[in-house]
Design a protein around this motif. Sequence first.
Motif, PDB file in Angstrom:
ATOM      1  N   MET A 422      -9.070  -7.102 -11.396  1.00  0.00           N
ATOM      2  CA  MET A 422      -8.020  -6.483 -10.579  1.00  0.00           C
ATOM      3  C   MET A 422      -8.590  -5.937  -9.281  1.00  0.00           C
ATOM      4  O   MET A 422      -9.787  -5.636  -9.172  1.00  0.00           O
ATOM      5  CB  MET A 422      -7.364  -5.343 -11.361  1.00  0.00           C
ATOM      6  N   GLN A 423      -7.720  -5.765  -8.293  1.00  0.00           N
ATOM      7  CA  GLN A 423      -8.097  -5.055  -7.078  1.00  0.00           C
ATOM      8  C   GLN A 423      -8.086  -3.547  -7.301  1.00  0.00           C
ATOM      9  O   GLN A 423      -8.807  -2.811  -6.636  1.00  0.00           O
ATOM     10  CB  GLN A 423      -7.143  -5.420  -5.947  1.00  0.00           C
ATOM     11  N   GLY A 424      -7.259  -3.104  -8.219  1.00  0.00           N
ATOM     12  CA  GLY A 424      -7.200  -1.680  -8.527  1.00  0.00           C
ATOM     13  C   GLY A 424      -5.861  -1.322  -9.136  1.00  0.00           C
ATOM     14  O   GLY A 424      -5.020  -2.187  -9.402  1.00  0.00           O
ATOM     15  N   TYR A 425      -5.666  -0.034  -9.395  1.00  0.00           N
ATOM     16  CA  TYR A 425      -4.408   0.467  -9.930  1.00  0.00           C
ATOM     17  C   TYR A 425      -3.498   0.868  -8.759  1.00  0.00           C
ATOM     18  O   TYR A 425      -3.952   1.471  -7.787  1.00  0.00           O
ATOM     19  CB  TYR A 425      -4.647   1.667 -10.843  1.00  0.00           C
ATOM     20  N   TRP A 426      -2.237   0.535  -8.873  1.00  0.00           N
ATOM     21  CA  TRP A 426      -1.269   0.756  -7.801  1.00  0.00           C
ATOM     22  C   TRP A 426      -1.227   2.234  -7.397  1.00  0.00           C
ATOM     23  O   TRP A 426      -0.895   3.109  -8.206  1.00  0.00           O
ATOM     24  CB  TRP A 426       0.106   0.286  -8.256  1.00  0.00           C
ATOM     25  N   ARG A 427      -1.601   2.499  -6.149  1.00  0.00           N
ATOM     26  CA  ARG A 427      -1.547   3.839  -5.571  1.00  0.00           C
ATOM     27  C   ARG A 427      -2.332   4.888  -6.367  1.00  0.00           C
ATOM     28  O   ARG A 427      -1.979   6.072  -6.370  1.00  0.00           O
ATOM     29  CB  ARG A 427      -0.093   4.296  -5.401  1.00  0.00           C
ATOM     30  N   GLU A 428      -3.390   4.464  -7.046  1.00  0.00           N
ATOM     31  CA  GLU A 428      -4.203   5.388  -7.834  1.00  0.00           C
ATOM     32  C   GLU A 428      -5.679   5.152  -7.537  1.00  0.00           C
ATOM     33  O   GLU A 428      -6.415   4.599  -8.358  1.00  0.00           O
ATOM     34  CB  GLU A 428      -3.920   5.230  -9.329  1.00  0.00           C
TER      35      GLU A 428
END
Length: 570
Positions: A422-428
């Motif tokens: 993943m690129q990351g967690y949404w807005r976290e």
Amino acid sequence: MMDGATHTAIQQRLLADASPFALDSMTLNGHRLAIYRHAPETLLQVLEEARGHGDAPFIKYLDRLWTFADFTRGVDSLAAWLLAQGVEAGDRVAIAMRNRPEWAVAFMAAVRVGALPAPLNSFGQGDELRQALAYLEPAVLCCDRERLDRLAGQTGVPGCRLVVAGNDEGLPLGEATRFESALSAWPEPRLPEVRVDPDSPALILFTSGATSRPKGVVSSHRAVGQALFNIDFIGALSGMTSPKAVKRIEAQRRPSVTLTAVPLFHVSGLHAQLLTAMRHGRQLIFMHRWSAVDALALMRSEGVTQFNGAPSMVRQLVVAAEERDDDILEGLWGMGFGGSGVPDSLLDKVLSRFPEQMIGIGFGMTETNGAVSAVSGELFRGRPRSSGPLSPLFDVQILAPDGEALPAGEVGEVCVRGVTLMQGYWREPEATAGALEQGWLRTGDLGYLDAEGFLFIVDRLKDVIVRSGENIAPAEIESCLTAHPAVAEAAVFGIPDEETGEAVAALVALREGQWVEESELQAHVRHHLAGYKVPSAIRIRHDALLRNPAGKLLKKHLREDFLQDTAQLQ
């Protein structure tokens, strides 16, 4: 059993420079990573692959069959409707419905306009759905009537438009658009060309980790395309190492038909079944609701060749076939386990009863876009407790508690790095930084690698319950239980269950002077959370729950006490 040298030689042939699975490498976020040279770079390419299958059958749901042409026309029409509503690149298009063709249309229509499809957990109750929508702030919600009713007809997000599939009886005009109306408004749309960067966000999938609230996992187009191509590699490796099974499949001369019973909001449904079928022109049979008896009937009437599901689903299917003396399962090409650990008794039964089928399993996460390792056929029969050889796309380390890398055969935390992460967690950003350390994802699973590079998962570090393939965060249920006015504190954990792998259990301490029945607490959880999160058993007590000096619940001891009390009552 195939020896390690033969398996390695076949893998090397598959990865040779002239092979379709040839590898290149690229630098991403400062790390040199392996990639498949010929993998699709974007989901737009996957959509174009689907167009090439024309009038071939694609999705059968209830009494309606959608061809690939029906599907792509629907995608284009809904994409035109989205553009007419002002949906722009990067906007979120939330999807909340049971598995049905409109789910797939909504997903790819969002892709077609450069928006981010964001499937929600369709098992969620109203509070859970509203929480997810507030988190995403979508421009559009595509849902079915059942999810709309749970939301009481309101998304709670200002400006969010509603598109509703299925039964629209009593649907308030002006507040929502019928799915069919959205499609018919643009029967032959002329859509602008959309260009997306392979490393731009492609989708958001929710994951239930150890936290009390599911997080949105953002993945790039490249990550998803590489993950899909990796599924092809796994199939090729399994086939080349299982020549007898492949010969049996070829002799039957049947089209590939998969019974899709796992939710499309998971990578096991979305990547391994829907998107893979789109690429290769395979047919899917969607179930309206899971039932082992109905599944057997569909397998017979629709000529199903493949079934993948949670271990509990496979067990129910085998039991239902035995009870009815039904031999339809013997005609399958393959069967796959996914979502949670497989009990040894079930594994042994399936392998002995289906000696000719391609039986398989894999290990992966939403954050990895699927299989870190996978195995099927003879490789699986030779190592039935493993999760398979590692994917060529992944670097894997087994780490000790002090962070030191462990040698083959020693158990530690499984950490992975690769292009499909993943690129990351949404807005976290803080949660993202905590999960990804110098490009490595700490999975929270304990395992080891053998000398030949096969991965074995033995336990979990994370406080997560896996029930019928669904990850459950105990903290979420604890928070729900303590919201009840009679409850002072709660501890939730998993206990062994033959039917579902793990069952949800809870210890609850009541406030002074309060009393509540177990059934009332179960009803309380059922009102706020998805049904599979409701504890199967709740023990109620008046004394405080055991904690360490820092105030942390001693879950291990509480679980042991719970199991001991249960054994004494039996």
